[in-house]
Design a protein around this motif. Structure first.
Motif, PDB file in Angstrom:
ATOM      1  N   CYS A  72     -24.209   5.613  29.581  1.00 51.05           N
ATOM      2  CA  CYS A  72     -24.663   6.797  28.877  1.00 51.05           C
ATOM      3  C   CYS A  72     -23.466   7.701  28.585  1.00 51.05           C
ATOM      4  O   CYS A  72     -22.955   8.385  29.473  1.00 51.05           O
ATOM      5  CB  CYS A  72     -25.700   7.549  29.699  1.00 51.05           C
ATOM      6  SG  CYS A  72     -26.382   8.998  28.884  1.00 51.05           S
ATOM      7  N   PRO A  78     -26.541   3.938  19.625  1.00 49.14           N
ATOM      8  CA  PRO A  78     -27.867   4.550  19.624  1.00 49.14           C
ATOM      9  C   PRO A  78     -29.014   3.557  19.592  1.00 49.14           C
ATOM     10  O   PRO A  78     -30.121   3.867  20.047  1.00 49.14           O
ATOM     11  CB  PRO A  78     -27.846   5.426  18.369  1.00 49.14           C
ATOM     12  CG  PRO A  78     -26.798   4.825  17.492  1.00 49.14           C
ATOM     13  CD  PRO A  78     -25.768   4.276  18.410  1.00 49.14           C
ATOM     14  N   SER A  82     -31.525   4.360  22.395  1.00 46.86           N
ATOM     15  CA  SER A  82     -32.781   4.947  21.929  1.00 46.86           C
ATOM     16  C   SER A  82     -33.977   4.097  22.343  1.00 46.86           C
ATOM     17  O   SER A  82     -35.047   4.622  22.662  1.00 46.86           O
ATOM     18  CB  SER A  82     -32.760   5.118  20.407  1.00 46.86           C
ATOM     19  OG  SER A  82     -32.666   3.869  19.745  1.00 46.86           O
ATOM     20  N   GLU A  85     -34.550   4.832  25.985  1.00 46.93           N
ATOM     21  CA  GLU A  85     -35.128   6.163  26.101  1.00 46.93           C
ATOM     22  C   GLU A  85     -36.611   6.163  25.722  1.00 46.93           C
ATOM     23  O   GLU A  85     -37.446   6.760  26.415  1.00 46.93           O
ATOM     24  CB  GLU A  85     -34.366   7.134  25.209  1.00 46.93           C
ATOM     25  CG  GLU A  85     -34.877   8.568  25.269  1.00 46.93           C
ATOM     26  CD  GLU A  85     -34.135   9.465  24.300  1.00 46.93           C
ATOM     27  OE1 GLU A  85     -33.485  10.421  24.754  1.00 46.93           O
ATOM     28  OE2 GLU A  85     -34.190   9.190  23.082  1.00 46.93           O
ATOM     29  N   PHE A  86     -36.947   5.480  24.635  1.00 44.93           N
ATOM     30  CA  PHE A  86     -38.343   5.442  24.190  1.00 44.93           C
ATOM     31  C   PHE A  86     -39.225   4.735  25.219  1.00 44.93           C
ATOM     32  O   PHE A  86     -40.329   5.194  25.528  1.00 44.93           O
ATOM     33  CB  PHE A  86     -38.443   4.740  22.836  1.00 44.93           C
ATOM     34  CG  PHE A  86     -39.839   4.671  22.303  1.00 44.93           C
ATOM     35  CD1 PHE A  86     -40.494   5.816  21.887  1.00 44.93           C
ATOM     36  CD2 PHE A  86     -40.513   3.460  22.233  1.00 44.93           C
ATOM     37  CE1 PHE A  86     -41.795   5.761  21.391  1.00 44.93           C
ATOM     38  CE2 PHE A  86     -41.811   3.391  21.743  1.00 44.93           C
ATOM     39  CZ  PHE A  86     -42.451   4.546  21.323  1.00 44.93           C
ATOM     40  N   TYR A 168     -27.993   6.938  32.890  1.00 48.11           N
ATOM     41  CA  TYR A 168     -28.905   7.732  32.061  1.00 48.11           C
ATOM     42  C   TYR A 168     -29.695   8.644  32.996  1.00 48.11           C
ATOM     43  O   TYR A 168     -30.500   8.157  33.804  1.00 48.11           O
ATOM     44  CB  TYR A 168     -29.839   6.820  31.265  1.00 48.11           C
ATOM     45  CG  TYR A 168     -29.110   5.987  30.233  1.00 48.11           C
ATOM     46  CD1 TYR A 168     -29.066   6.378  28.904  1.00 48.11           C
ATOM     47  CD2 TYR A 168     -28.435   4.812  30.599  1.00 48.11           C
ATOM     48  CE1 TYR A 168     -28.383   5.619  27.951  1.00 48.11           C
ATOM     49  CE2 TYR A 168     -27.749   4.052  29.664  1.00 48.11           C
ATOM     50  CZ  TYR A 168     -27.724   4.467  28.348  1.00 48.11           C
ATOM     51  OH  TYR A 168     -27.036   3.719  27.411  1.00 48.11           O
TER      52      TYR A 168
END
Length: 221
Positions: A72, A78, A82, A85-86, A168
């Motif tokens: 991170c 990305p 991403s 993260e989602f 993260y």
């Protein structure tokens, strides 16, 4: 064209199995609720859903060359970040599995770097995320054969990705609170076994053992 026809017929079978009346997609049309995020390799032989016999909706899958998780940082790719993260923050999955495998082309490119094209080297640039693993393998397994070093690097890169997941903050917080579990799995294409990393034993141990060889084949061996 034969491949295209195979894909079209395959979708027809999928349609009959999953999209008809009273079928699985009746409950999936509005939303997905997978409990697992799988970070796997792009290798065409290592499809996470096929390997695990999963149905649509069972797992959220991120695939890239060599199943890597970059740390991170502000310039983290990305696409991968991403998706993680989602899955973690949006879908609130309960577990993350980093799924590596034997005979990985990405790891082979890392251990034996060469340019694949004249103007670009996207594979080489991507595999730099695992450069610390390569250095460690060359240092600690210098006495081993190339094949043994490659296998060691395949397994070590899984652990490297698990460590990177913890960089993260929102993911690490969920792990510390017991809401998220991390797993490292290794599919041994040669033996047909599925291994999982044991933090207690500090090694990969069989989750599913190889198929037993037929008697005649054992005698030849």
């Amino acid at each position: 064209m034969e491949d295209i026809e195979k894909f079209i017929h395959g979708f027809s079978r999928f349609q009959q199995q999953y999209l008809g009346e009273h079928c699985l997609f009746n409950s999936l049309r509005e939303a997905q609720r997978p409990g697992t995020l799988v970070i796997g390799c792009c290798d065409s032989r290592v499809d996470p859903a096929l390997l695990t016999g999963s149905d649509p909706g069972d797992m959220f899958v991120v695939r890239n060359v060599a199943n890597l998780v970059p740390p991170c940082t502000p310039d983290a790719p990305p696409g991968v970040a991403s998706a993680i993260e989602f899955a973690v923050c949006g879908l609130e999955v309960e577990r993350v599995i980093v799924l590596g495998h034997a005979r990985c082309g990405g790891i082979r490119a890392l251990m034996s770097p060469r340019r694949l094209a004249q103007e670009t080297d996207f594979v080489g640039r991507w595999m730099r995320h695992a450069e610390p693993v390569r250095q460690r393998v060359l240092r600690e397994l210098s006495h081993k054969t190339d094949d043994e070093q490659h296998k060691g690097c395949e397994m070590a890169s899984i652990l490297h990705s698990l460590d990177n997941l913890l960089t993260y903050p929102w993911l690490r917080r969920r792990v510390e609170e017991g809401r998220l579990r991390l797993h490292g799995w290794y599919f041994d294409i040669d033996s047909g076994a599925l291994l999982a990393y044991s933090a207690r034993q500090q090694e990969f141990l069989p989750l599913v053992c190889p198929l037993e060889k037929p008697e005649m084949e054992r005698r030849r061996a």
